[in-house]
Design a protein around this motif. Structure first.
Motif, mmCIF file in Angstrom:
data_model
loop_
_atom_site.group_PDB
_atom_site.id
_atom_site.type_symbol
_atom_site.label_atom_id
_atom_site.label_comp_id
_atom_site.label_asym_id
_atom_site.label_seq_id
_atom_site.Cartn_x
_atom_site.Cartn_y
_atom_site.Cartn_z
ATOM 1 N N SER A 26 0.815 -1.209 0.000
ATOM 2 C CA SER A 26 0.000 0.000 0.000
ATOM 3 C C SER A 26 0.853 1.265 0.000
ATOM 4 O O SER A 26 2.000 1.278 0.443
ATOM 5 C CB SER A 26 -0.932 0.007 1.215
ATOM 6 O OG SER A 26 -0.184 0.146 2.420
ATOM 7 N N LYS A 29 -2.960 7.330 -0.691
ATOM 8 C CA LYS A 29 -3.806 7.716 -1.835
ATOM 9 C C LYS A 29 -3.824 9.232 -1.981
ATOM 10 O O LYS A 29 -3.840 9.960 -0.977
ATOM 11 C CB LYS A 29 -5.232 7.189 -1.646
ATOM 12 C CG LYS A 29 -5.334 5.669 -1.697
ATOM 13 C CD LYS A 29 -6.767 5.183 -1.522
ATOM 14 C CE LYS A 29 -6.828 3.654 -1.620
ATOM 15 N NZ LYS A 29 -8.192 3.133 -1.414
ATOM 16 N N LEU A 33 -8.447 11.427 -4.713
ATOM 17 C CA LEU A 33 -9.053 10.113 -4.936
ATOM 18 C C LEU A 33 -10.022 9.789 -3.804
ATOM 19 O O LEU A 33 -11.110 9.242 -4.040
ATOM 20 C CB LEU A 33 -7.976 9.036 -5.041
ATOM 21 C CG LEU A 33 -8.511 7.618 -5.283
ATOM 22 C CD1 LEU A 33 -9.311 7.538 -6.577
ATOM 23 C CD2 LEU A 33 -7.368 6.601 -5.302
ATOM 24 N N ASN A 34 -9.652 10.119 -2.571
ATOM 25 C CA ASN A 34 -10.572 9.895 -1.450
ATOM 26 C C ASN A 34 -11.842 10.733 -1.625
ATOM 27 O O ASN A 34 -12.944 10.275 -1.318
ATOM 28 C CB ASN A 34 -9.878 10.254 -0.134
ATOM 29 C CG ASN A 34 -8.737 9.302 0.198
ATOM 30 O OD1 ASN A 34 -8.805 8.119 -0.106
ATOM 31 N ND2 ASN A 34 -7.690 9.827 0.810
ATOM 32 N N HIS A 56 -9.419 5.949 -10.460
ATOM 33 C CA HIS A 56 -8.501 4.892 -10.046
ATOM 34 C C HIS A 56 -7.371 4.718 -11.058
ATOM 35 O O HIS A 56 -6.207 4.543 -10.682
ATOM 36 C CB HIS A 56 -9.257 3.569 -9.883
ATOM 37 C CG HIS A 56 -10.054 3.476 -8.622
ATOM 38 N ND1 HIS A 56 -11.226 2.755 -8.540
ATOM 39 C CD2 HIS A 56 -9.856 4.009 -7.400
ATOM 40 C CE1 HIS A 56 -11.708 2.837 -7.312
ATOM 41 N NE2 HIS A 56 -10.899 3.602 -6.602
ATOM 42 N N ALA A 59 -4.983 7.608 -10.632
ATOM 43 C CA ALA A 59 -4.189 7.457 -9.411
ATOM 44 C C ALA A 59 -3.112 6.400 -9.585
ATOM 45 O O ALA A 59 -1.976 6.560 -9.117
ATOM 46 C CB ALA A 59 -5.100 7.106 -8.236
ATOM 47 N N CYS A 60 -3.473 5.325 -10.261
ATOM 48 C CA CYS A 60 -2.496 4.272 -10.529
ATOM 49 C C CYS A 60 -1.312 4.829 -11.304
ATOM 50 O O CYS A 60 -0.150 4.582 -10.964
ATOM 51 C CB CYS A 60 -3.156 3.134 -11.302
ATOM 52 S SG CYS A 60 -2.000 1.911 -11.954
ATOM 53 N N MET A 80 -4.311 1.389 -5.085
ATOM 54 C CA MET A 80 -5.230 2.516 -5.227
ATOM 55 C C MET A 80 -6.685 2.078 -5.318
ATOM 56 O O MET A 80 -7.592 2.827 -4.955
ATOM 57 C CB MET A 80 -4.869 3.333 -6.469
ATOM 58 C CG MET A 80 -3.553 4.083 -6.383
ATOM 59 S SD MET A 80 -3.513 5.363 -5.103
ATOM 60 C CE MET A 80 -2.483 4.590 -3.849
ATOM 61 N N ARG A 81 -6.936 0.874 -5.813
ATOM 62 C CA ARG A 81 -8.323 0.416 -6.006
ATOM 63 C C ARG A 81 -8.857 -0.351 -4.788
ATOM 64 O O ARG A 81 -10.018 -0.762 -4.784
ATOM 65 C CB ARG A 81 -8.395 -0.484 -7.244
ATOM 66 C CG ARG A 81 -7.874 0.172 -8.504
ATOM 67 C CD ARG A 81 -7.825 -0.821 -9.661
ATOM 68 N NE ARG A 81 -6.909 -0.380 -10.707
ATOM 69 C CZ ARG A 81 -7.218 0.463 -11.701
ATOM 70 N NH1 ARG A 81 -8.441 0.945 -11.783
ATOM 71 N NH2 ARG A 81 -6.316 0.811 -12.598
ATOM 72 N N LYS A 314 0.742 3.273 3.574
ATOM 73 C CA LYS A 314 -0.459 4.061 3.253
ATOM 74 C C LYS A 314 -0.848 5.062 4.336
ATOM 75 O O LYS A 314 -1.533 6.043 4.044
ATOM 76 C CB LYS A 314 -1.642 3.128 2.970
ATOM 77 C CG LYS A 314 -2.161 2.358 4.178
ATOM 78 C CD LYS A 314 -3.356 1.504 3.797
ATOM 79 C CE LYS A 314 -3.910 0.740 5.008
ATOM 80 N NZ LYS A 314 -5.064 -0.092 4.638
ATOM 81 N N ARG A 318 1.900 11.497 2.052
ATOM 82 C CA ARG A 318 2.447 11.015 0.789
ATOM 83 C C ARG A 318 3.882 11.495 0.541
ATOM 84 O O ARG A 318 4.730 10.740 0.071
ATOM 85 C CB ARG A 318 1.523 11.455 -0.349
ATOM 86 C CG ARG A 318 1.847 10.798 -1.680
ATOM 87 C CD ARG A 318 0.683 10.953 -2.634
ATOM 88 N NE ARG A 318 1.148 11.277 -3.971
ATOM 89 C CZ ARG A 318 0.506 12.036 -4.829
ATOM 90 N NH1 ARG A 318 -0.635 12.598 -4.459
ATOM 91 N NH2 ARG A 318 0.972 12.264 -6.030
#
Length: 353
Positions: A26, A29, A33-34, A56, A59-60, A80-81, A314, A318
């Protein structure tokens, strides 16, 4: 155990020695995305599942790019998913159902699923995710999968006589998924079994699950097992019997107090060593990480050491996660150069083959 690690050495690798750098799974994110996920769940918003799918994908791409900019030898999409390591898979396995969140600690809740019927494999869980990540990456992609023992232990079992029986049934499904991933081109797969740390007396059940998981999987596919935290002496040396290429441990957070556990008897598989602490926002310096990498040479020679964070990152900010991984890669490349120059004394116990 075959040497299937060299396939991950980059063609332009700068050093003769090669310590594989990887990430456990992980990654933080992006905040947007959240926000998109919340909007997709809101019936009054104009966001649809198609919008979420596009988010998604975006983000990937972003996270794969961060992993590659940091210099990792193998990358992932940072999950991310995925919402949670058990919920994500239980939602895709026939035989599971959800009945609402369960309080696990403090104010944290977990949507603990129930197994109410025989578990069955209908369609792939991860192949689409892997294929998209692979298309976005120029480096090899590592695929983490929650292991069957954890999928069983962190669920309510209402269908099987014992949790072991449920674990074995789930292991057969994981085997099917890995075969589908291998057909899609996956060559590096990590089985996550955090539940083993809380119930180490069940190491034989995990071993039988792994035998089922790897049945028929080609030797060139690298299989890792990640077990975070816990008293490793309660599963060592039994884990040496596991049919895996690599054992991934969380030791940085504990100051490597348990590193000697893996020295007697001799460690015979590859070691993936956590060298940055995922529980603190303090970014370790390159020099600090180099000292942590040297801890691994107490157990295995350089050609059997993988360098990674302690666990998934995660929960970190970040930017902190990125800087930790960037410093980790820099430290690894410096250690390789020092090994090439003969500046590191591996000692009589650990020497390169």
């Amino acid at each position: 155990m075959t040497n299937n690690r060299e396939q991950f050495r980059p063609e332009d690798h700068p050093n003769d020695h090669f310590l594989l750098t990887s990430i456990v799974g992980s990654y933080p994110k992006p905040k947007w995305l959240n926000r998109v996920s919340d909007l997709a769940d809101d019936p009054d918003s104009k966001f649809t599942d198609d919008h979420l799918h596009e988010a998604h994908d975006d983000a990937c791409r972003v996270i794969v790019d961060e992993h590659e900019r940091a210099g990792l030898d193998t990358v992932s999409d940072g999950e991310m998913r995925r919402n949670e390591m058990v919920e994500f898979f239980a939602d895709r396995i026939d035989g599971y159902e959800f009945n609402g969140p369960v309080k696990v600690w403090g104010h944290n809740y977990f949507d603990k699923p129930s197994v109410v019927d025989d578990v069955e494999y209908e369609e792939s869980w991860l192949v689409d995710e892997f294929e998209f990540t692979q298309s976005a990456a120029s480096k090899p992609v590592k695929v983490p999968i929650t292991g069957p023992y954890t999928l069983a232990a962190w669920s309510f079992n209402e269908a099987y006589e014992t949790d072991a029986d449920l674990s074995y049934a789930l292991a057969d499904l994981v085997n099917e998924e890995i075969e589908a991933l291998v057909d899609a081109g996956a060559r590096y797969i990590q089985i996550d079994e955090p539940a083993l740390a809380t119930t180490p007396d069940d190491h034989a059940i995990v071993g039988e699950c792994l035998e089922r998981i790897v049945a028929g999987v080609p030797d060139e596919v690298r299989i890792g097992l990640h077990v975070c935290y816990g008293d490793y002496s309660r599963i060592y040396p039994e884990l040496l019997e596991y049919p895996i290429d690599e054992f991934d441990v969380e030791l940085c957070n504990g100051g490597y107090e348990q590193i000697d556990v893996f020295t007697d008897p001799e460690f015979t598989t590859d070691l993936a060593l956590g060298v940055v602490d995922v529980h603190t926002t303090e970014v370790e310096t390159v020099e600090e990480i180099k000292e942590n990498i040297l801890q691994g040479f107490k157990v295995v020679p350089p050609e059997r050491l993988t360098v990674s964070p302690d666990c998934g990152v995660k929960l970190l900010p970040r930017e902190v996660a990125y800087r930790k991984i960037e410093n980790m890669v820099t430290a690894t490349r410096e250690i390789e150069a020092e090994l090439d120059a003969g500046e590191i004394d591996l000692g009589p116990e650990v020497s390169a083959d």
